[in-house]
Design a protein around this motif. Structure first.
Motif, PDB file in Angstrom:
ATOM      1  N   LYS A  45      52.574  35.581  20.914  1.00  0.00           N
ATOM      2  CA  LYS A  45      52.051  35.324  22.257  1.00  0.00           C
ATOM      3  C   LYS A  45      50.611  34.811  22.179  1.00  0.00           C
ATOM      4  CE  LYS A  45      54.818  39.073  24.277  1.00  0.00           C
ATOM      5  NZ  LYS A  45      54.762  40.400  24.930  1.00  0.00           N
ATOM      6  N   GLN A  65      48.089  42.584  33.847  1.00  0.00           N
ATOM      7  CA  GLN A  65      48.504  41.466  34.687  1.00  0.00           C
ATOM      8  C   GLN A  65      49.293  40.412  33.918  1.00  0.00           C
ATOM      9  OE1 GLN A  65      45.092  39.752  36.641  1.00  0.00           O
ATOM     10  NE2 GLN A  65      44.727  41.526  37.946  1.00  0.00           N
ATOM     11  N   ASN A  66      49.082  40.373  32.599  1.00  0.00           N
ATOM     12  CA  ASN A  66      49.670  39.296  31.788  1.00  0.00           C
ATOM     13  C   ASN A  66      50.370  39.845  30.551  1.00  0.00           C
ATOM     14  OD1 ASN A  66      48.261  36.712  33.106  1.00  0.00           O
ATOM     15  ND2 ASN A  66      46.699  38.292  32.879  1.00  0.00           N
ATOM     16  N   ASP A  68      52.658  38.676  28.973  1.00  0.00           N
ATOM     17  CA  ASP A  68      53.081  37.578  28.103  1.00  0.00           C
ATOM     18  C   ASP A  68      51.954  37.081  27.208  1.00  0.00           C
ATOM     19  OD1 ASP A  68      51.703  36.702  30.382  1.00  0.00           O
ATOM     20  OD2 ASP A  68      52.651  34.727  30.339  1.00  0.00           O
ATOM     21  N   LYS A  69      50.804  37.780  27.208  1.00  0.00           N
ATOM     22  CA  LYS A  69      49.672  37.412  26.361  1.00  0.00           C
ATOM     23  C   LYS A  69      49.145  38.643  25.636  1.00  0.00           C
ATOM     24  CE  LYS A  69      48.078  33.759  29.530  1.00  0.00           C
ATOM     25  NZ  LYS A  69      46.939  33.285  30.370  1.00  0.00           N
ATOM     26  N   GLU A 195      41.901  37.293  39.199  1.00  0.00           N
ATOM     27  CA  GLU A 195      41.460  38.247  38.178  1.00  0.00           C
ATOM     28  C   GLU A 195      39.952  38.459  38.205  1.00  0.00           C
ATOM     29  OE1 GLU A 195      42.409  34.364  35.867  1.00  0.00           O
ATOM     30  OE2 GLU A 195      43.156  35.463  37.618  1.00  0.00           O
TER      31      GLU A 195
END
Length: 222
Positions: A45, A65-66, A68-69, A195
């Motif tokens: 990622k 919040q993310n 996927d990272k 953010e």
């Protein structure tokens, strides 16, 4: 914070599998994860850094919040980011890590094009001229960031310092870098990314209580 408290946190950091604490010599001789951070996270990622992460509020907040990272908070003060590291473990955030080291070594810690984004949150503005070399958005630091960022990689500067905001804008303009967005008071002027508004650091809350405007710049290094 008392010395006993600090020592306790340092000891606890040593047991956290999301905390990495290389010696300066280990970094100089070839840091084990440079160019291969996927081995630590066990995935490929995108990697996002928070430089001078303090208690790690942005590192943890962005990670939530993310998913996927992957997010790495970097600071030399381990007793501070202990809170963020502990929270990440308690909440099973596997996309969070903390790296205890000097920020000027960042180009020795990450490989070329290994990082997708960099957040610089409330850095010391180093206002005195003789401290220019320590400003985290000076040309030397920007060159280091450029080495490790992917093409079109994004940088974010969030600060309460009008001086730091103005200095950085002037430098970016002078060097021909790409300013994607700038706001000198994010809570009064509309348009800032969510953010920037939704995640607040410990120190940011103190500045807001004093009525200080919070500034933000999003940019790319050409």
């Amino acid at each position: 914070m008392g010395s006993k408290n600090k020592l306790k946190r340092f000891k606890e950091n040593e047991t956290f599998d999301n905390v990495i604490q290389p010696t300066r010599q280990e970094v100089a001789e070839g840091f084990t994860f440079k160019g291969s951070w996927h081995r630590h996270f066990k995935n490929i990622k995108p990697i996002v850094l928070e430089l001078g992460c303090g208690k790690g509020e942005y590192t943890v907040g962005l990670a939530k919040q993310n998913p996927d990272k992957n997010f790495i908070g970097i600071d030399i003060k381990g007793a501070r980011f202990w809170r963020g590291a502990k929270t990440a473990l308690e909440e099973d955030l596997e996309n969070v890590a903390f790296l205890r080291t000097q920020i000027e070594l960042v180009d020795l810690l990450f490989g070329e094009n290994e990082v997708s984004e960099i957040w610089i949150t409330f850095p010391d503005p180093q206002i005195k001229y003789k401290r220019t070399k320590h400003r985290m958005t000076n040309k030397v630091f920007l060159d280091k960031y450029h080495k490790i960022l992917k093409p079109k990689g994004t940088l974010h500067l969030k600060t309460d310092s009008e001086f730091m905001h103005g200095y950085t804008l002037g430098l970016l303009h002078g060097l021909g870098h790409e300013i994607l967005y700038a706001n000198h008071d994010v809570y009064k002027n509309e348009g800032s990314p969510k953010e920037v508004l939704e995640i607040q650091t410990f120190y940011e809350n103190q500045y807001l209580e004093k009525g200080k405007p919070i500034t933000y710049i999003q940019f790319r290094i050409n």
